[in-house]
Design an enzyme around this catalytic site. Structure first.
Site, PDB file in Angstrom:
ATOM      1  CE  LYS A 135      -1.761   3.067   2.635  1.00 53.16           C
ATOM      2  NZ  LYS A 135      -1.891   4.165   1.687  1.00 53.16           N
ATOM      3  CD  GLU A 153      13.468   1.878   9.664  1.00 54.65           C
ATOM      4  OE1 GLU A 153      13.930   2.982  10.010  1.00 54.65           O
ATOM      5  OE2 GLU A 153      14.026   0.799   9.906  1.00 54.65           O
ATOM      6  CB  CYS A 165      13.089  10.040   7.537  1.00 57.66           C
ATOM      7  SG  CYS A 165      14.068   8.975   6.485  1.00 57.66           S
ATOM      8  CD  GLU A 184       9.686  13.911  11.042  1.00 58.65           C
ATOM      9  OE1 GLU A 184       8.562  13.436  11.263  1.00 58.65           O
ATOM     10  OE2 GLU A 184      10.572  13.311  10.405  1.00 58.65           O
TER      11      GLU A 184
HETATM   12  P1  NAP Z   1       2.195   8.953   7.316  1.00 60.29           P
HETATM   13  O1  NAP Z   1       1.110   9.940   7.232  1.00 60.29           O
HETATM   14  O2  NAP Z   1       2.452   8.291   8.620  1.00 60.29           O
HETATM   15  O3  NAP Z   1       1.846   7.847   6.187  1.00 60.29           O
HETATM   16  C1  NAP Z   1       2.721   6.786   5.893  1.00 60.29           C
HETATM   17  C2  NAP Z   1       1.925   5.654   5.264  1.00 60.29           C
HETATM   18  O4  NAP Z   1       1.050   5.108   6.251  1.00 60.29           O
HETATM   19  C3  NAP Z   1       1.006   6.085   4.118  1.00 60.29           C
HETATM   20  O5  NAP Z   1       0.952   5.037   3.169  1.00 60.29           O
HETATM   21  C4  NAP Z   1      -0.336   6.256   4.809  1.00 60.29           C
HETATM   22  O6  NAP Z   1      -1.440   6.145   3.944  1.00 60.29           O
HETATM   23  C5  NAP Z   1      -0.284   5.102   5.783  1.00 60.29           C
HETATM   24  N1  NAP Z   1      -1.148   5.233   6.953  1.00 60.29           N
HETATM   25  C6  NAP Z   1      -1.556   6.364   7.554  1.00 60.29           C
HETATM   26  N2  NAP Z   1      -2.326   6.059   8.626  1.00 60.29           N
HETATM   27  C7  NAP Z   1      -2.373   4.700   8.698  1.00 60.29           C
HETATM   28  C8  NAP Z   1      -3.002   3.781   9.578  1.00 60.29           C
HETATM   29  N3  NAP Z   1      -3.723   4.173  10.615  1.00 60.29           N
HETATM   30  N4  NAP Z   1      -2.831   2.458   9.357  1.00 60.29           N
HETATM   31  C9  NAP Z   1      -2.083   2.030   8.322  1.00 60.29           C
HETATM   32  N5  NAP Z   1      -1.478   2.853   7.439  1.00 60.29           N
HETATM   33  C10 NAP Z   1      -1.610   4.177   7.634  1.00 60.29           C
HETATM   34  O7  NAP Z   1       3.588   9.546   6.848  1.00 60.29           O
HETATM   35  P2  NAP Z   1       3.930  10.398   5.549  1.00 60.29           P
HETATM   36  O8  NAP Z   1       3.388  11.781   5.730  1.00 60.29           O
HETATM   37  O9  NAP Z   1       3.577   9.630   4.324  1.00 60.29           O
HETATM   38  O10 NAP Z   1       5.540  10.428   5.633  1.00 60.29           O
HETATM   39  C11 NAP Z   1       6.241  11.321   6.427  1.00 60.29           C
HETATM   40  C12 NAP Z   1       6.799  10.639   7.663  1.00 60.29           C
HETATM   41  O11 NAP Z   1       7.523   9.486   7.285  1.00 60.29           O
HETATM   42  C13 NAP Z   1       7.793  11.530   8.405  1.00 60.29           C
HETATM   43  O12 NAP Z   1       7.556  11.453   9.786  1.00 60.29           O
HETATM   44  C14 NAP Z   1       9.136  10.909   8.052  1.00 60.29           C
HETATM   45  O13 NAP Z   1      10.159  11.154   8.993  1.00 60.29           O
HETATM   46  C15 NAP Z   1       8.778   9.475   7.962  1.00 60.29           C
HETATM   47  N6  NAP Z   1       9.779   8.735   7.193  1.00 60.29           N
HETATM   48  C16 NAP Z   1      10.605   7.895   7.869  1.00 60.29           C
HETATM   49  C17 NAP Z   1      11.592   7.190   7.183  1.00 60.29           C
HETATM   50  C18 NAP Z   1      12.520   6.249   7.908  1.00 60.29           C
HETATM   51  O14 NAP Z   1      13.088   5.400   7.243  1.00 60.29           O
HETATM   52  N7  NAP Z   1      12.692   6.363   9.210  1.00 60.29           N
HETATM   53  C19 NAP Z   1      11.716   7.358   5.796  1.00 60.29           C
HETATM   54  C20 NAP Z   1      10.851   8.238   5.147  1.00 60.29           C
HETATM   55  C21 NAP Z   1       9.875   8.915   5.854  1.00 60.29           C
HETATM   56  P3  NAP Z   1      -2.091   7.468   3.285  1.00 60.29           P
HETATM   57  O15 NAP Z   1      -1.056   8.057   2.423  1.00 60.29           O
HETATM   58  O16 NAP Z   1      -3.248   6.929   2.547  1.00 60.29           O
HETATM   59  O17 NAP Z   1      -2.473   8.366   4.423  1.00 60.29           O
END
Ligand code: NAP
Length: 497
Positions: free
Chosen positions: A176, A251, A285, A384
């Site tokens: 997904k 992550e 990130c 963040e």
């Molecule tokens: P996000 O809002 O947490 O979404 C990440 C993924 O999770 C998306 O596919 C989202 O779907 C899905 N999702 C959201 N709520 C969910 C739930 N309750 N159950 C299952 N899946 C769910 O994060 P983002 O805005 O895409 O990315 C930014 C974040 O990612 C930042 O905090 C960044 O630091 C972190 N990040 C971490 C790493 C690492 O390796 N540590 C790498 C890259 C990014 P939808 O898009 O449909 O909402």
């Protein structure tokens, strides 16, 4: 697929267009044009995809790992051929400049190639037995159906980090992608399909995290969930997964510091800080979101940094002269502007701080690169932001720098600029982070090393490198007794002595 920009779900080896399905579009943050149209998957779609992955599992598990590797290598070859097109799609769908869009795809290629080779390793251990004529070893076995949920900021690299490692290990996958970068997700799956993955081995369900994500995480046939995203969603996924006693690999976010000591090569650090803080508009990130500077070089360095920003171009990410494109979405823009307001109330705005307007800027989500001078402890210095906002903090010495660097909830990446080799090694020991760079910014991971963080950045797993295999395999211990008699461990060995 009905047209190059209208995508269905990919389940059991077929692109399906549920006729009455609700659809959504992804939007180019440069000009708000549509990049593609996708199915808003339902919980039933998610369950159908898990069932397809389950049906394909035996066949894929029993395919020799080097053969699985050949398919990954073919996917890498096709991705290389299509790198230019894919890199542009990354840029169009999430706004990073083209060189970084191409870098995103290159990282996917690198990891596919790396994991293809892993198909001839997947090492276990052999160890001596305490008994005669007995052989002891471990073998790695796949876990079964793996769910991969990914963010939008590395929309081709991160899905491949997860899927290539899961696939070479013999798992089948339901993927997904982030809704905002569904096109990139679909293109990756199309390439896997063209490379010859058998039906059901990878399945794609687009749609919201709350619907598709939850249904996947809760499905009893899923054994492992690999999630990259924010802390809030990560915590939710962790809790839901725990109900089913699943392995959940997280992550999450970062608040990554660069420490600049007074003996640093300032021009080297200048390039690094600019790239680390404002590359991908700070939406990595591992982005450099804090600059911790020793007092003696503070004024000089900040002066140089703002001078460079005067010549830093924000604009069309497809134009090679552009340093920074738009932020990824309207939601991103709103959140970052809110943090800039918070910053104005608790710190000193040193540079930028505005939405860019006029001409082509009005069509997209363009922000100025922004610098705040702040004391440690403000919200902008600890939370963040995930945008082009750098907090600069003045410190007296190395000990204070490390104290400040470590006093946040995250622990992903970190960096120190110094010419003192002893201090560099102390920093490698002292910085609480999964990654430390010396004389380089906090970004720039290479796929052959493990990637991940400590504290609230994750829950102990690592992506990339051979460590990624740990996440997607179970270890089985095997004892082979060729003595033709009952030998009792701990008992017979005692008697023999
Ligand atoms: P996000 O809002 O947490 O979404 C990440 C993924 O999770 C998306 O596919 C989202 O779907 C899905 N999702 C959201 N709520 C969910 C739930 N309750 N159950 C299952 N899946 C769910 O994060 P983002 O805005 O895409 O990315 C930014 C974040 O990612 C930042 O905090 C960044 O630091 C972190 N990040 C971490 C790493 C690492 O390796 N540590 C790498 C890259 C990014 P939808 O898009 O449909 O909402």
């Amino acid at each position: 697929m009905a047209s190059p920009t209208e995508f269905g779900l990919f389940i059991g080896g077929k692109w399906t267009m549920p006729p009455h399905a609700r659809r959504f579009e992804t939007i180019n943050p440069t000009n708000r044009e549509s990049v593609g149209s996708f199915v808003s998957g339902t919980a039933d779609d998610a369950r159908a995809a898990v069932a397809a992955a389950q049906a394909a599992f035996r066949g894929w598990r029993d395919t020799p790992a080097p053969k699985r590797g050949e398919i990954l290598l073919e996917a890498a070859r096709r991705m290389k051929q299509q790198k230019g097109t894919l890199g542009r799609i990354v840029t169009q769908e999430m706004g990073k400049v083209l060189s970084e869009g191409l870098g995103d795809v290159q990282e996917a290629i690198d990891f596919l190639e790396y994991m293809a080779g892993e198909g001839r390793r997947l090492f276990g251990e052999t160890v001596p037995s305490e008994l005669r004529n007995k052989f002891c070893m471990t073998v790695r076995q796949p876990k079964g159906v793996v769910v991969c949920i990914t963010p939008w900021n590395f929309p081709t690299a991160i899905p491949n980090w997860k899927m290539a490692a899961a696939l070479i290990s013999g798992n089948t996958v339901v993927f997904k992608p982030a809704s905002a970068t569904s096109r990139c997700g679909a293109e990756v799956v199309r390439i896997y399909e063209e490379a010859g993955l058998p039906p059901g081995v990878v399945n794609l369900v687009t749609g919201s995290g709350g619907v598709v994500g939850n249904a996947l995480v809760e499905d009893p046939h899923v054994r492992t969930v690999s999630f990259t995203g924010g802390v809030a969603a990560g915590r939710d996924v962790y809790v839901r997964g725990a109900q089913g006693l699943k392995m959940v690999h997280l992550e999450l976010g970062g608040k990554n510091p660069v420490i600049l000591m007074d003996d640093a090569d300032l021009s080297l650090a200048l390039d690094g800080v600019l790239f680390g803080a404002f590359g991908t508009a700070g939406q990595r990130c591992t982005a450099t979101s804090r600059l911790i500077v020793q007092a003696k070089v503070y004024d000089e360095f900040l002066g140089k940094l703002t001078d460079r920003l005067d010549r830093f171009r924000v604009g069309d990410p497809l134009d090679p002269a552009t340093g920074m494109g738009p932020v990824a979405s309207s939601d991103q823009e709103t959140k970052i502007l809110e943090y800039i307001e918070i910053g104005r109330s608790e710190a000193t705005l040193r540079y930028g701080g505005h939405k860019l307007t006029g001409g082509a800027y009005d069509r997209g989500y363009f922000l100025e690169p922004t610098i705040f001078e702040t004391r440690h402890g403000t919200r902008i210095s600890k939370e963040e932001i995930f945008g082009p906002v750098l907090s600069v903090i003045r410190v007296a010495d190395y000990d204070e720098a490390v104290r400040v660097a470590n006093d946040v909830e995250y622990g992903l990446s970190s960096a120190i600029y110094t010419r003192d080799v002893n201090r560099a090694f102390r920093a490698i020991r002292d910085l609480e982070a999964g990654i430390t760079y010396v004389n380089a910014p906090t970004i720039g991971a290479e796929v052959q090393l493990p990637f991940g963080g400590i504290k609230h950045t994750g829950n102990g797993g690592r992506e990339a490198g051979s460590a990624a295999i740990e996440e997607f395999t179970e270890i089985k211990s095997v004892f082979i007794d060729f003595s033709s008699k009952l030998q009792k461990a701990q008992i017979d060995s005692e008697t023999a002595a």
